[in-house]
Design an enzyme around this catalytic site. Structure first.
Site: not given
Ligand code: ING
Length: 311
Positions: A47, A110, A127, A146, A172, A197
């Site tokens: 991503e 995204n 996304k 985001e 993601c 990410n």
């Molecule tokens: N990053 C993270 C993901 O979903 C996240 C944000 C991390 C949300 C952990 C909830 C828990 O992997 C992106 N870019 O969506």
């Protein structure tokens, strides 16, 4: 005749805020050539693969924000990647920040594209599940903006018949929502491609790093198993300007088993020979949707957004 597609996950190590696209493309080209030497017909990049994960930064100047976006695709910066892929006869998935002018206004998404072995853009995905928040939150250990920088994707979850199978894409956070996989599963998807990410640290505290990795693999394996599909999940990993992103890029098969797994937080290639015919057994038995699903009882899933517990 088996439909074996050799797929490479091109995990990328950190991209610092000061790194330019040319240096990133050089790294991506090296991974593409390694993938070719390993016999891959398809390479999956992360991503937002061309830049640092900029949604962690509060940026007020719109021109500065837009410098993280691609105003066209392909464009001169990424053209070497398209040219090499075409020369080598390799398709690829590329995640990037899309700036576009549609319906008389500027739109920012995204985005991920699926490019075939001739360098032709076959499909685009924007996304849908944007995590984080729109306004800076000083209480958080790091920002995740985001919802500030991107619109919710407007293309749904399409699939494409290409590279010998039925391919789908997501990005993601989409991988945490079972609806993502099921909408593509209901279109007969056999391989879902995604980049991510994922911060190692929860911005709101708690949740040890090992849980982050467990949750990541849990989502990928469940999505693959419950839709009898391969899932290829590829990280941007490592320490970006002091912010750590998990690695753990992996390829899961239609049984839910992980068939390839990254072991570093650097530029690393994972490769698997994916026999797309392996998807058929699950789709004709435990996850024969036509025989076993009962949509008449699933109304809440599209009728509601939030949960409504009993009084
Ligand atoms: N990053 C993270 C993901 O979903 C996240 C944000 C991390 C949300 C952990 C909830 C828990 O992997 C992106 N870019 O969506």
């Amino acid at each position: 005749m088996t439909r074996i597609l050799t797929v490479a996950g091109a995990q990328m190590g950190p991209i610092q805020r000061a790194d330019d696209r040319a240096s990133v493309i050089e790294r991506m080209l090296a991974l593409l050539h390694r993938a070719h030497r390993r016999g891959a017909g398809l390479v999956v990049f992360p991503e937002l693969a061309l830049t640092t994960f900029f949604p962690r930064w509060v940026i007020d100047d719109q021109a500065e924000v837009d410098a993280w976006f691609e105003a066209g695709m392909p464009n001169p910066a990424v053209q070497p990647l398209f040219d090499a892929a075409r020369t080598l006869g390799i398709g690829f998935y590329l995640g990037y920040a899309e700036l576009t002018h549609e319906g008389g206004r500027t739109r920012r998404f995204n985005t991920a594209i699926l490019v075939d072995e001739t360098g032709t853009i076959l499909g685009k995905y924007r996304k849908v599940h944007l995590p984080g928040h729109a306004e800076p939150d000083p209480a958080r250990l790091h920002q995740h903006l985001e919802k500030r920088y991107f619109e919710v994707g407007d293309l749904g979850f399409p699939v494409w018949r290409t590279l010998g199978g039925v391919m789908g894409m997501c990005i993601c956070n989409d991988r945490r929502w079972p609806e993502t996989y099921r909408v593509m599963g209901l279109q007969g998807v056999e391989m879902i491609l995604l980049g991510y990410n994922t911060p190692a640290q929860n911005a709101q505290g708690g949740e040890e790093v090992h849980l982050r990795m467990m949750h990541h693999h849990l989502c990928i394996q469940a999505g693959a198993y419950q839709n009898s599909s391969f899932v290829v999940a590829v990280a941007k990993a490592g320490l970006e300007d002091g912010h750590d992103l998990i690695g753990g890029s992996c390829i899961a098969g239609p049984t839910g088993a992980i068939v390839a797994l990254a072991t570093t937080q650097k530029d690393e290639l994972i490769v698997a020979d994916c026999d797309l015919d392996q998807c058929a057994f699950g789709k004709a038995s435990v996850f024969d949707f036509a025989a076993h699903r009962r949509p008449e009882h699933y109304g809440r899933i599209t009728a509601q957004t939030g949960a409504t517990p009993p009084p």
